[in-house]
Design a protein around this motif. Structure first.
Motif, mmCIF file in Angstrom:
data_model
loop_
_atom_site.group_PDB
_atom_site.id
_atom_site.type_symbol
_atom_site.label_atom_id
_atom_site.label_comp_id
_atom_site.label_asym_id
_atom_site.label_seq_id
_atom_site.Cartn_x
_atom_site.Cartn_y
_atom_site.Cartn_z
ATOM 1 N N GLY A 290 0.805 -1.208 0.000
ATOM 2 C CA GLY A 290 0.000 0.000 0.000
ATOM 3 C C GLY A 290 0.837 1.256 0.000
ATOM 4 O O GLY A 290 1.877 1.329 -0.657
ATOM 5 N N SER A 291 0.406 2.252 0.752
ATOM 6 C CA SER A 291 1.084 3.540 0.780
ATOM 7 C C SER A 291 2.553 3.389 1.144
ATOM 8 O O SER A 291 2.907 2.669 2.085
ATOM 9 C CB SER A 291 0.417 4.475 1.789
ATOM 10 N N THR A 292 3.390 4.088 0.393
ATOM 11 C CA THR A 292 4.834 3.951 0.623
ATOM 12 C C THR A 292 5.312 4.734 1.839
ATOM 13 O O THR A 292 6.424 4.531 2.310
ATOM 14 C CB THR A 292 5.622 4.411 -0.612
ATOM 15 N N LEU A 293 4.494 5.650 2.343
ATOM 16 C CA LEU A 293 4.841 6.388 3.551
ATOM 17 C C LEU A 293 4.167 5.716 4.735
ATOM 18 O O LEU A 293 2.946 5.629 4.808
ATOM 19 C CB LEU A 293 4.403 7.849 3.436
ATOM 20 N N VAL A 294 4.988 5.260 5.651
ATOM 21 C CA VAL A 294 4.478 4.495 6.791
ATOM 22 C C VAL A 294 4.733 5.276 8.073
ATOM 23 O O VAL A 294 5.845 5.746 8.303
ATOM 24 C CB VAL A 294 5.189 3.126 6.878
ATOM 25 N N LYS A 295 3.714 5.402 8.886
ATOM 26 C CA LYS A 295 3.868 6.085 10.172
ATOM 27 C C LYS A 295 3.921 5.060 11.288
ATOM 28 O O LYS A 295 3.177 4.071 11.283
ATOM 29 C CB LYS A 295 2.726 7.071 10.383
ATOM 30 N N GLY A 296 4.802 5.322 12.248
ATOM 31 C CA GLY A 296 4.960 4.386 13.345
ATOM 32 C C GLY A 296 4.752 5.053 14.691
ATOM 33 O O GLY A 296 4.172 6.126 14.786
ATOM 34 N N ILE A 297 5.278 4.408 15.720
ATOM 35 C CA ILE A 297 5.119 4.933 17.064
ATOM 36 C C ILE A 297 6.160 6.016 17.339
ATOM 37 O O ILE A 297 7.162 6.130 16.609
ATOM 38 C CB ILE A 297 5.237 3.811 18.114
ATOM 39 N N ASN A 298 5.920 6.810 18.369
ATOM 40 C CA ASN A 298 6.870 7.822 18.837
ATOM 41 C C ASN A 298 7.202 8.880 17.784
ATOM 42 O O ASN A 298 8.266 9.493 17.846
ATOM 43 C CB ASN A 298 8.175 7.177 19.319
ATOM 44 N N GLY A 299 6.300 9.120 16.831
ATOM 45 C CA GLY A 299 6.501 10.174 15.852
ATOM 46 C C GLY A 299 7.413 9.825 14.691
ATOM 47 O O GLY A 299 7.747 10.688 13.875
ATOM 48 N N PHE A 300 7.844 8.585 14.585
ATOM 49 C CA PHE A 300 8.690 8.162 13.476
ATOM 50 C C PHE A 300 7.860 7.809 12.241
ATOM 51 O O PHE A 300 6.711 7.388 12.351
ATOM 52 C CB PHE A 300 9.523 6.937 13.879
ATOM 53 N N GLU A 301 8.487 7.992 11.076
ATOM 54 C CA GLU A 301 7.898 7.559 9.820
ATOM 55 C C GLU A 301 8.997 7.080 8.893
ATOM 56 O O GLU A 301 10.179 7.406 9.091
ATOM 57 C CB GLU A 301 7.104 8.678 9.157
ATOM 58 N N ALA A 302 8.630 6.289 7.903
ATOM 59 C CA ALA A 302 9.604 5.787 6.935
ATOM 60 C C ALA A 302 8.947 5.742 5.573
ATOM 61 O O ALA A 302 7.728 5.587 5.450
ATOM 62 C CB ALA A 302 10.100 4.401 7.336
ATOM 63 N N GLU A 303 9.774 5.888 4.549
ATOM 64 C CA GLU A 303 9.268 5.864 3.181
ATOM 65 C C GLU A 303 9.935 4.748 2.400
ATOM 66 O O GLU A 303 11.166 4.660 2.319
ATOM 67 C CB GLU A 303 9.504 7.193 2.485
ATOM 68 N N PHE A 304 9.103 3.895 1.812
ATOM 69 C CA PHE A 304 9.580 2.796 0.980
ATOM 70 C C PHE A 304 9.795 3.322 -0.435
ATOM 71 O O PHE A 304 8.893 3.905 -1.035
ATOM 72 C CB PHE A 304 8.550 1.672 0.979
ATOM 73 N N ASN A 305 11.008 3.152 -0.949
ATOM 74 C CA ASN A 305 11.326 3.567 -2.304
ATOM 75 C C ASN A 305 11.837 2.345 -3.056
ATOM 76 O O ASN A 305 12.991 1.923 -2.887
ATOM 77 C CB ASN A 305 12.384 4.679 -2.295
ATOM 78 N N LYS A 306 10.960 1.784 -3.884
ATOM 79 C CA LYS A 306 11.305 0.521 -4.542
ATOM 80 C C LYS A 306 12.422 0.703 -5.565
ATOM 81 O O LYS A 306 13.322 -0.140 -5.680
ATOM 82 C CB LYS A 306 10.076 -0.072 -5.233
ATOM 83 N N SER A 307 12.413 1.812 -6.287
ATOM 84 C CA SER A 307 13.420 2.017 -7.327
ATOM 85 C C SER A 307 14.817 2.186 -6.733
ATOM 86 O O SER A 307 15.814 1.777 -7.337
ATOM 87 C CB SER A 307 13.062 3.240 -8.169
ATOM 88 N N GLN A 308 14.884 2.789 -5.551
ATOM 89 C CA GLN A 308 16.167 2.971 -4.892
ATOM 90 C C GLN A 308 16.432 1.912 -3.835
ATOM 91 O O GLN A 308 17.455 1.970 -3.153
ATOM 92 C CB GLN A 308 16.237 4.368 -4.256
ATOM 93 N N THR A 309 15.544 0.964 -3.716
ATOM 94 C CA THR A 309 15.618 -0.104 -2.699
ATOM 95 C C THR A 309 16.025 0.463 -1.343
ATOM 96 O O THR A 309 16.981 0.008 -0.706
ATOM 97 C CB THR A 309 16.579 -1.232 -3.116
#
Lengths: 115, 113
Positions: free
Chosen positions: B53-72
């Protein structure tokens, strides 16, 4: 919901002695894992159980390490005899496969020091 | 087979500053991606995960990460860190249809007042 339980939290032994670690996974989790985490490194999988069967033990040093999960619930990891290089944190994790994939949940670990 | 590279072994930052912890992976199959945090003398706690699904993932404690398939890549970010964020952070990858996590070597985040 209770998390993954491990005991003891700390253990100090001399080389050539034996030691055992215990893990109780999250209730209902069929898969259980044991990891070894050496200082400064990421965890490395030692063995994976599905219920009471071994799925993967390719990284387990079988000459000295053994593990069992007899009733498909809790598990014991044993080292006999211990070497200096076995000093590490031993982490237990459990997981449940859902339609959304698999997520592993970790216990607090057992820190082993071999003198 | 999969592998994970965490490009920075240590990241020092002042409190309230933004931070990015970098993670690159290698895999011949589609993967799930995870970030775990480890506080001193504790086990690993799940921060966030990318399954689909969405490539921007939000987690606990205010952290987030972005999945970039082309740049692995699967970089972890936080716009404003706290002293309490001081910990070791591990990126991990799991191939589809396997239950095995492959971890990176970790990044030590040190937050200074």
């Amino acid at each position: 919901e209770a998390g993954v339980a491990q005991s003891p939290r700390y253990k100090i032994i001399e080389k050539r002695q034996s030691v055992a670690f215990w893990c109780n996974p999250i209730s209902g989790h069929a898969t259980l894992y044991w990891y070894q985490q050496i200082l400064g490194q990421g965890p490395k999988l030692l063995i994976q159980f599905q219920n009471n069967g071994v799925v993967d033990d390719s990284q387990l040093p079988k000459d000295r390490f053994s593990a069992e999960r007899l009733k498909g619930v809790d598990s014991t990891l044993k080292i006999q005899p211990a070497k200096l290089e076995d000093s590490a944190v031993y982490l237990c994790a459990s997981s449940l496969r859902t339609s959304g994939g698999v997520t592993q949940y970790f216990g607090p670990g057992t820190r082993l020091t071999v003198l | 087979a999969q592998s994970v590279t965490q490009l920075d072994s240590q990241v020092p930052v002042f409190e309230e500053a933004p931070v990015e912890l970098r993670c690159n992976y290698s895999s011949s199959v589609s993967v799930y991606l995870f970030w775990y945090v480890q506080y001193p003398n504790q086990g690993l706690q799940l921060l966030l995960k990318y399954l689909s699904g969405s490539t921007l993932v939000k987690g606990i404690n205010g952290f987030e990460a972005e999945f970039n398939k082309s740049q692995t890549s699967f970089h972890l970010r936080k716009p404003s860190v706290h002293i309490s964020d001081t910990a070791e952070y591990f990126c991990a990858v799991m191939g589809y249809n396997t239950d095995k996590l492959i971890f990176g070597t970790g990044t030590r985040l040190q937050v200074f007042p």
